[in-house]
Design a protein around this motif. Structure first.
Motif, PDB file in Angstrom:
ATOM      1  N   ASP A  43      48.613  -0.350  29.386  1.00  0.00           N
ATOM      2  CA  ASP A  43      49.213  -0.419  27.899  1.00  0.00           C
ATOM      3  C   ASP A  43      50.562   0.278  27.838  1.00  0.00           C
ATOM      4  O   ASP A  43      50.731   1.454  28.575  1.00  0.00           O
ATOM      5  CB  ASP A  43      48.315   0.337  26.918  1.00  0.00           C
ATOM      6  CG  ASP A  43      48.458  -0.160  25.505  1.00  0.00           C
ATOM      7  OD1 ASP A  43      49.431  -0.819  25.163  1.00  0.00           O
ATOM      8  OD2 ASP A  43      47.506   0.042  24.618  1.00  0.00           O
ATOM      9  N   VAL A  44      51.532  -0.180  27.166  1.00  0.00           N
ATOM     10  CA  VAL A  44      52.696   0.431  27.124  1.00  0.00           C
ATOM     11  C   VAL A  44      53.028   0.896  25.661  1.00  0.00           C
ATOM     12  O   VAL A  44      54.222   1.382  25.547  1.00  0.00           O
ATOM     13  CB  VAL A  44      54.046  -0.465  27.629  1.00  0.00           C
ATOM     14  CG1 VAL A  44      53.758  -0.859  28.964  1.00  0.00           C
ATOM     15  CG2 VAL A  44      53.987  -1.846  26.695  1.00  0.00           C
ATOM     16  N   ASP A  45      51.940   0.643  24.816  1.00  0.00           N
ATOM     17  CA  ASP A  45      52.231   1.030  23.365  1.00  0.00           C
ATOM     18  C   ASP A  45      51.274   2.299  23.407  1.00  0.00           C
ATOM     19  O   ASP A  45      50.312   2.780  24.173  1.00  0.00           O
ATOM     20  CB  ASP A  45      51.706  -0.165  22.736  1.00  0.00           C
ATOM     21  CG  ASP A  45      52.370  -0.226  21.540  1.00  0.00           C
ATOM     22  OD1 ASP A  45      53.219   0.439  21.085  1.00  0.00           O
ATOM     23  OD2 ASP A  45      52.071  -1.278  20.797  1.00  0.00           O
ATOM     24  N   SER A  51      54.406  -0.903  16.325  1.00  0.00           N
ATOM     25  CA  SER A  51      54.063  -2.039  17.245  1.00  0.00           C
ATOM     26  C   SER A  51      52.805  -1.949  17.567  1.00  0.00           C
ATOM     27  O   SER A  51      52.024  -3.055  17.886  1.00  0.00           O
ATOM     28  CB  SER A  51      55.041  -1.963  18.316  1.00  0.00           C
ATOM     29  OG  SER A  51      55.205  -0.780  19.132  1.00  0.00           O
ATOM     30  N   PHE A  52      52.095  -0.907  18.102  1.00  0.00           N
ATOM     31  CA  PHE A  52      50.745  -0.846  18.294  1.00  0.00           C
ATOM     32  C   PHE A  52      49.848  -1.369  16.962  1.00  0.00           C
ATOM     33  O   PHE A  52      49.004  -2.082  17.291  1.00  0.00           O
ATOM     34  CB  PHE A  52      50.084   0.554  18.582  1.00  0.00           C
ATOM     35  CG  PHE A  52      48.802   0.819  18.917  1.00  0.00           C
ATOM     36  CD1 PHE A  52      48.348   0.638  20.402  1.00  0.00           C
ATOM     37  CD2 PHE A  52      47.654   1.042  18.114  1.00  0.00           C
ATOM     38  CE1 PHE A  52      47.105   0.843  20.633  1.00  0.00           C
ATOM     39  CE2 PHE A  52      46.373   1.341  18.392  1.00  0.00           C
ATOM     40  CZ  PHE A  52      46.071   1.001  19.871  1.00  0.00           C
ATOM     41  N   ARG A  55      50.056  -5.084  16.947  1.00  0.00           N
ATOM     42  CA  ARG A  55      49.280  -5.809  18.086  1.00  0.00           C
ATOM     43  C   ARG A  55      47.979  -5.809  17.675  1.00  0.00           C
ATOM     44  O   ARG A  55      46.991  -6.692  17.697  1.00  0.00           O
ATOM     45  CB  ARG A  55      49.621  -4.948  19.260  1.00  0.00           C
ATOM     46  CG  ARG A  55      49.167  -5.691  20.600  1.00  0.00           C
ATOM     47  CD  ARG A  55      49.705  -5.120  21.918  1.00  0.00           C
ATOM     48  NE  ARG A  55      49.629  -3.782  22.030  1.00  0.00           N
ATOM     49  CZ  ARG A  55      48.901  -3.123  22.617  1.00  0.00           C
ATOM     50  NH1 ARG A  55      47.622  -3.567  23.189  1.00  0.00           N
ATOM     51  NH2 ARG A  55      49.010  -1.683  22.577  1.00  0.00           N
ATOM     52  N   GLU A  61      52.262 -11.814  19.941  1.00  0.00           N
ATOM     53  CA  GLU A  61      53.349 -10.981  20.385  1.00  0.00           C
ATOM     54  C   GLU A  61      53.875 -10.032  19.532  1.00  0.00           C
ATOM     55  O   GLU A  61      54.096 -10.520  18.547  1.00  0.00           O
ATOM     56  CB  GLU A  61      54.337 -12.194  21.051  1.00  0.00           C
ATOM     57  CG  GLU A  61      53.989 -12.901  21.974  1.00  0.00           C
ATOM     58  CD  GLU A  61      55.166 -13.634  22.718  1.00  0.00           C
ATOM     59  OE1 GLU A  61      54.897 -14.174  23.836  1.00  0.00           O
ATOM     60  OE2 GLU A  61      55.911 -14.287  21.835  1.00  0.00           O
ATOM     61  N   ALA A  71      61.320  -4.925  24.197  1.00  0.00           N
ATOM     62  CA  ALA A  71      60.109  -5.036  25.107  1.00  0.00           C
ATOM     63  C   ALA A  71      59.436  -5.905  24.294  1.00  0.00           C
ATOM     64  O   ALA A  71      59.173  -5.836  23.129  1.00  0.00           O
ATOM     65  CB  ALA A  71      59.474  -3.548  25.320  1.00  0.00           C
ATOM     66  N   MET A  73      55.462  -7.648  24.066  1.00  0.00           N
ATOM     67  CA  MET A  73      54.280  -7.385  24.556  1.00  0.00           C
ATOM     68  C   MET A  73      53.429  -8.587  24.040  1.00  0.00           C
ATOM     69  O   MET A  73      53.836  -9.084  22.834  1.00  0.00           O
ATOM     70  CB  MET A  73      53.455  -6.175  23.784  1.00  0.00           C
ATOM     71  CG  MET A  73      54.249  -4.739  24.423  1.00  0.00           C
ATOM     72  SD  MET A  73      53.591  -3.410  23.513  1.00  0.00           S
ATOM     73  CE  MET A  73      54.787  -3.520  22.200  1.00  0.00           C
ATOM     74  N   HIS A  74      52.796  -9.307  25.171  1.00  0.00           N
ATOM     75  CA  HIS A  74      51.952 -10.506  24.995  1.00  0.00           C
ATOM     76  C   HIS A  74      50.642 -10.331  24.999  1.00  0.00           C
ATOM     77  O   HIS A  74      50.171  -9.989  26.050  1.00  0.00           O
ATOM     78  CB  HIS A  74      52.623 -11.743  25.706  1.00  0.00           C
ATOM     79  CG  HIS A  74      51.889 -12.759  25.338  1.00  0.00           C
ATOM     80  ND1 HIS A  74      52.385 -13.657  24.748  1.00  0.00           N
ATOM     81  CD2 HIS A  74      50.646 -13.340  25.840  1.00  0.00           C
ATOM     82  CE1 HIS A  74      51.411 -14.832  24.637  1.00  0.00           C
ATOM     83  NE2 HIS A  74      50.394 -14.614  25.343  1.00  0.00           N
ATOM     84  N   GLU A  75      49.764 -10.502  24.086  1.00  0.00           N
ATOM     85  CA  GLU A  75      48.317 -10.036  24.068  1.00  0.00           C
ATOM     86  C   GLU A  75      47.668 -11.688  24.593  1.00  0.00           C
ATOM     87  O   GLU A  75      48.176 -12.478  23.840  1.00  0.00           O
ATOM     88  CB  GLU A  75      47.876  -9.745  22.960  1.00  0.00           C
ATOM     89  CG  GLU A  75      48.167  -8.356  22.533  1.00  0.00           C
ATOM     90  CD  GLU A  75      47.428  -7.330  23.212  1.00  0.00           C
ATOM     91  OE1 GLU A  75      46.283  -7.461  23.633  1.00  0.00           O
ATOM     92  OE2 GLU A  75      48.167  -6.407  23.712  1.00  0.00           O
TER      93      GLU A  75
END
Length: 163
Positions: A43-45, A51-52, A55, A61, A71, A73-75
């Motif tokens: 995880d980068v969040d 942003s977290f 998501r 995204e 950045a 982030m694609h789930e």
């Protein structure tokens, strides 16, 4: 874009070699991007950040942007992990993409190897491994570099990809 990989077993020195190669090659005026494969959840969040929250609320995204970087982030949300070729299409054009991991893909690679790990070499069974960077002397049918000789390894990679 030219591609070259760095592979090896856990604790073989891949990340350190990647870091040194990026510094060396960009220092020569060549543009470089990197791709790192992770075999585990990462995880980068951070919990609680906007942003977290986006998501975890269900966004497919989340693009986080500032004046310094962005950045995306694609789930995957249960979808298959994308193949390397598909991920590469998401990168902006550069001279060279260095890839850490993806040892079973068919791009050319250098193997990082530390004897203390006790792991076998990948190179003897894999013709895509064009050289080995090791902390011990090895008798192989391809070039063997000192793991810390970043200049020689960079020279080899750039020659292999025609840069």
């Amino acid at each position: 874009m030219k591609l070259f990989g760095v592979v090896g077993w856990k604790n073989a020195g891949k990340t350190g070699l990647m870091e040194r190669l990026v510094t060396e090659i960009t220092g020569r005026g060549i543009t470089v991007s990197t791709v790192k494969h992770a075999h585990h959840s990462f995880d980068v969040d951070h919990p609680g950040k906007d942003s977290f929250r986006h998501r975890t609320a269900g966004a497919s995204e989340v693009l986080l942007a500032s004046g310094n970087r962005f950045a995306l982030m694609h789930e995957l949300r249960g979808a298959k992990e994308p193949i390397l070729a598909d991920l590469l299409t998401r990168l902006s054009p550069v001279d060279l993409v260095l890839i850490e991991g993806y040892k079973r893909d068919d791009h050319p690679k250098v193997e990082a190897h530390r004897a203390v790990t006790g792991n076998p070499l990948i190179a003897p069974e894999d013709p895509t491994v064009r050289a080995v960077a090791a902390d011990v002397s090895l008798d192989l049918d391809r070039p063997v570099f000192d793991l810390n000789d970043t200049v020689a390894i960079a020279d080899f990679i750039l020659s292999e990809v025609g840069l």
